[in-house]
Design a protein around this motif. Sequence first.
Motif, PDB file in Angstrom:
ATOM      1  N   PRO B  83       0.858  -1.339  -0.186  1.00 30.82           N
ATOM      2  CA  PRO B  83       0.001  -0.008   0.076  1.00 30.82           C
ATOM      3  C   PRO B  83       1.022   1.243   0.101  1.00 30.82           C
ATOM      4  O   PRO B  83       0.481   2.389  -0.214  1.00 30.82           O
ATOM      5  N   ASP B  84       2.340   1.089   0.282  1.00 28.29           N
ATOM      6  CA  ASP B  84       2.900   2.295   0.337  1.00 28.29           C
ATOM      7  C   ASP B  84       3.071   3.051  -1.032  1.00 28.29           C
ATOM      8  O   ASP B  84       3.697   2.643  -2.001  1.00 28.29           O
ATOM      9  N   GLU B  85       2.534   4.314  -0.955  1.00 30.45           N
ATOM     10  CA  GLU B  85       2.286   5.209  -2.392  1.00 30.45           C
ATOM     11  C   GLU B  85       3.623   5.638  -2.426  1.00 30.45           C
ATOM     12  O   GLU B  85       4.213   6.259  -3.688  1.00 30.45           O
ATOM     13  N   LYS B  86       4.566   5.835  -1.566  1.00 36.41           N
ATOM     14  CA  LYS B  86       5.994   6.324  -1.736  1.00 36.41           C
ATOM     15  C   LYS B  86       7.030   5.349  -2.386  1.00 36.41           C
ATOM     16  O   LYS B  86       8.261   6.057  -2.652  1.00 36.41           O
ATOM     17  N   LYS B  87       6.443   4.234  -2.734  1.00 38.46           N
ATOM     18  CA  LYS B  87       7.511   3.318  -3.363  1.00 38.46           C
ATOM     19  C   LYS B  87       7.996   3.838  -4.789  1.00 38.46           C
ATOM     20  O   LYS B  87       7.045   4.045  -5.527  1.00 38.46           O
ATOM     21  N   PRO B  88       9.168   3.854  -5.221  1.00 36.01           N
ATOM     22  CA  PRO B  88       9.556   4.168  -6.608  1.00 36.01           C
ATOM     23  C   PRO B  88       8.910   3.521  -7.682  1.00 36.01           C
ATOM     24  O   PRO B  88       8.590   2.111  -7.558  1.00 36.01           O
ATOM     25  N   LYS B  89       8.677   4.079  -8.741  1.00 33.32           N
ATOM     26  CA  LYS B  89       7.817   3.599 -10.044  1.00 33.32           C
ATOM     27  C   LYS B  89       8.879   3.385 -11.015  1.00 33.32           C
ATOM     28  O   LYS B  89       9.679   4.413 -11.258  1.00 33.32           O
ATOM     29  N   PHE B  90       8.770   2.217 -11.624  1.00 36.31           N
ATOM     30  CA  PHE B  90       9.927   1.989 -12.742  1.00 36.31           C
ATOM     31  C   PHE B  90       9.286   2.804 -14.035  1.00 36.31           C
ATOM     32  O   PHE B  90       8.328   2.742 -14.346  1.00 36.31           O
ATOM     33  N   ASP B  91      10.271   3.384 -14.728  1.00 32.99           N
ATOM     34  CA  ASP B  91      10.125   3.972 -15.944  1.00 32.99           C
ATOM     35  C   ASP B  91      10.804   3.478 -17.042  1.00 32.99           C
ATOM     36  O   ASP B  91      11.922   3.129 -16.939  1.00 32.99           O
ATOM     37  N   GLU B  92       9.904   3.221 -18.006  1.00 33.09           N
ATOM     38  CA  GLU B  92      10.467   2.258 -19.357  1.00 33.09           C
ATOM     39  C   GLU B  92      11.522   3.007 -19.990  1.00 33.09           C
ATOM     40  O   GLU B  92      12.377   2.251 -20.576  1.00 33.09           O
ATOM     41  N   LYS B  93      11.581   4.380 -19.888  1.00 35.32           N
ATOM     42  CA  LYS B  93      12.836   4.730 -20.470  1.00 35.32           C
ATOM     43  C   LYS B  93      13.981   5.136 -19.687  1.00 35.32           C
ATOM     44  O   LYS B  93      15.132   5.583 -20.148  1.00 35.32           O
ATOM     45  N   SER B  94      14.111   4.106 -18.629  1.00 35.63           N
ATOM     46  CA  SER B  94      15.249   4.196 -17.583  1.00 35.63           C
ATOM     47  C   SER B  94      16.709   3.805 -18.343  1.00 35.63           C
ATOM     48  O   SER B  94      16.532   2.825 -19.215  1.00 35.63           O
ATOM     49  N   THR B  95      17.864   4.601 -17.989  1.00 39.51           N
ATOM     50  CA  THR B  95      18.884   3.912 -18.421  1.00 39.51           C
ATOM     51  C   THR B  95      19.285   2.699 -17.452  1.00 39.51           C
ATOM     52  O   THR B  95      18.600   2.643 -16.512  1.00 39.51           O
ATOM     53  N   ILE B  96      20.322   2.190 -17.518  1.00 39.72           N
ATOM     54  CA  ILE B  96      21.050   1.048 -16.626  1.00 39.72           C
ATOM     55  C   ILE B  96      21.237   1.697 -15.420  1.00 39.72           C
ATOM     56  O   ILE B  96      20.747   1.218 -14.356  1.00 39.72           O
ATOM     57  N   ILE B  97      21.820   3.057 -15.439  1.00 38.94           N
ATOM     58  CA  ILE B  97      21.956   3.579 -13.990  1.00 38.94           C
ATOM     59  C   ILE B  97      20.822   4.047 -13.303  1.00 38.94           C
ATOM     60  O   ILE B  97      20.515   3.697 -12.249  1.00 38.94           O
ATOM     61  N   GLU B  98      19.694   4.303 -14.085  1.00 39.37           N
ATOM     62  CA  GLU B  98      18.390   4.643 -13.331  1.00 39.37           C
ATOM     63  C   GLU B  98      17.830   3.206 -12.890  1.00 39.37           C
ATOM     64  O   GLU B  98      17.142   3.452 -11.783  1.00 39.37           O
ATOM     65  N   ALA B  99      17.980   2.167 -13.566  1.00 43.61           N
ATOM     66  CA  ALA B  99      17.263   1.065 -13.530  1.00 43.61           C
ATOM     67  C   ALA B  99      18.029   0.349 -12.008  1.00 43.61           C
ATOM     68  O   ALA B  99      17.272   0.013 -11.219  1.00 43.61           O
ATOM     69  N   LYS B 100      19.212   0.478 -12.000  1.00 41.26           N
ATOM     70  CA  LYS B 100      19.861   0.162 -10.652  1.00 41.26           C
ATOM     71  C   LYS B 100      19.291   1.051  -9.557  1.00 41.26           C
ATOM     72  O   LYS B 100      18.994   0.580  -8.326  1.00 41.26           O
ATOM     73  N   ALA B 101      19.332   2.350  -9.682  1.00 48.89           N
ATOM     74  CA  ALA B 101      18.970   3.287  -8.607  1.00 48.89           C
ATOM     75  C   ALA B 101      17.420   2.932  -8.116  1.00 48.89           C
ATOM     76  O   ALA B 101      16.994   2.967  -7.044  1.00 48.89           O
ATOM     77  N   PHE B 102      16.573   2.577  -9.234  1.00 49.77           N
ATOM     78  CA  PHE B 102      15.161   2.043  -8.870  1.00 49.77           C
ATOM     79  C   PHE B 102      15.077   0.999  -8.023  1.00 49.77           C
ATOM     80  O   PHE B 102      14.548   0.946  -7.070  1.00 49.77           O
ATOM     81  N   ILE B 103      16.166  -0.068  -8.208  1.00 45.61           N
ATOM     82  CA  ILE B 103      16.201  -1.149  -7.222  1.00 45.61           C
ATOM     83  C   ILE B 103      16.733  -0.706  -5.981  1.00 45.61           C
ATOM     84  O   ILE B 103      15.989  -1.402  -5.157  1.00 45.61           O
TER      85      ILE B 103
END
Lengths: 424, 188
Positions: B83-103
Amino acid sequence: MIRPVVISAAVASLLSLAACQTTGGSTTASLTGGTPSLVDPLDRLIDKYETSGSVYEIPDMKAGVQPLLTSDEAGLWLMFDKFEATAKTSGQRLIDPALHNYVSQLVCKLAGPYCPDVRVYVMRVPEFNASMAPNGMMNVFSGLLLRAHNEAQLSMVIGHEIGHFVRRHSIQRMRDMSDKAAFHTFFSIAMGAVGIPAMSDIAYLGIMGSISAFSRDHEREADKFGVLFMRDHNYDITEGAKIWENLIRELDALGDDRPTRSFFFASHPPPDERAKTLNLFADKLQGPAFPAKDNRDAYRAVIGKHRHWMLEDEIRQRRPKRTLELIKILIADGYNVGELKFFEGEVYRLRNDKDEDDLNNAVSAYHEAKRLGGYPAKLHRSLGIVYRRLDRIDDARDELGQYLRLMPDAPDAPFIRQMLKPVG
Amino acid sequence: MTTLRRIAAIGLILALGACTTYSMVEATKGYEVGDAFKVDTPIAWNKARVHSPNIELWTLDGLLQTLVFVTGVSNGDTLFSGPDEKKPKFDEKSTIIEAKAFIIDSLLTSGVLEYREISFAPAKLAGQDGFRVEFKFTKEDGMERRAFVVGALKDKKLYAIMYSGAEIYFYDRAKQEAESVISSAHFL
């Protein structure tokens, strides 16, 4: 029989409220099981202060004395001793010596003769809070250290917590709840016997409201102590109100998302009431000749080194409206604005709301940071990524290239080099 | 206590015990993980039932060693459900650096308190160019844990496998087996 919901609510209230504030006492009760007094009105408190000449003469709780093992207060202390054992090894505890020593020494100075009774735990929690347990365990949250602008503001909050301790507010609250739960039990049985059990629910609401009001009075008294501790150590009392005014601004920034507040059940006075009252205290206790200080340089010298990760933690809370307002408040304070503008850009970049034009807002904030200096090298990486999303390929290339020049051995350098290939 | 209350209490205990259910993943080849991977495992694992659609969780000694499969996070999805709305959401335009930051940000908003990165480098997952990040972290219990994640972006989705374990003894105990599972992975 008392309803389970009443028991649960009472236990939950006890745990949360006692963990959030500290003990208090009367001018006559000892720590041997005597009944602590209710709160003192402001004028009487100030009279006592002016008569005695020191805030440390007001509370009757004896420094260095622990409650008798047979008392209910000792039971409360033992419960918090267990919590403290957990705090000692908590993953949230910050053990940086400089940070810990600075906060501990400030607490010790304000606590005066109670210094040996108080143990400080600086915790990595990105919220505006500090807490004081009845056994002398004080938690100071990193979110508070981020928001305080100087030592005077931090002293107000720490003095408030010490006020709970020296006045033994927790045991007062525990006894109040115990009495009211017992009353509710008796009342429920009596109403059931005469055939109107629904009255029990009304009584429950009344009792919970009464407990909250009692708690609010403790908070008000603790605020007064915070001010008196500041006065005793020549801190600028007007700074005490400012920290609340800034918190109000943060909460107001949430707009419709601001958490709804139940006045009836609220255990703390509203922030605007606290700010107003503290300003009144300042008028009463601090004339123009008062040698008020805020020790902002000493504060910045210690907290400034930690502000970067504190801001990162704040951004991870994913409350961009509030965080942007916080950054605006910190910018007005004027300390290392370049770093703050970088984080402003980060908030926009991560929110990426097209309706708010966030990517272009991020670009503006990053450029302002570049103009001001004091920003981290990773600004160039962030700006490059934003430019890439805006299809400003040449600009992206420049910024990512600049990042590689500044941080050739950065762990993500191979990825940046990969990114530069398709960009070119 | 009445008989009825005893039955209710036993029922509650049984219900709580049933909150997490496990099944066995035997040492095998070609095991299908979600709709994402096929992997070989040289040892048996416990597979826990979790409520996140993009996650499959394997354990060894309870949660002292875990292998988490991220089986394709789409645009706008969170890594862990809840239920936590503060969780990051994945953006399909992410670079590898952003994908790692997302995790990492997803972990940090889901109970990880302190994160210390050891390394971050290019790597392949199931033949796809991606990244490998190794780190130590603590949760509220204060126990030091160590972990690594191998991840990649494919068809605008994020795929990853993360191994973690208590720093003392447990991490090393099954690291080699976890590496073996990850290196055997290929996309379905």
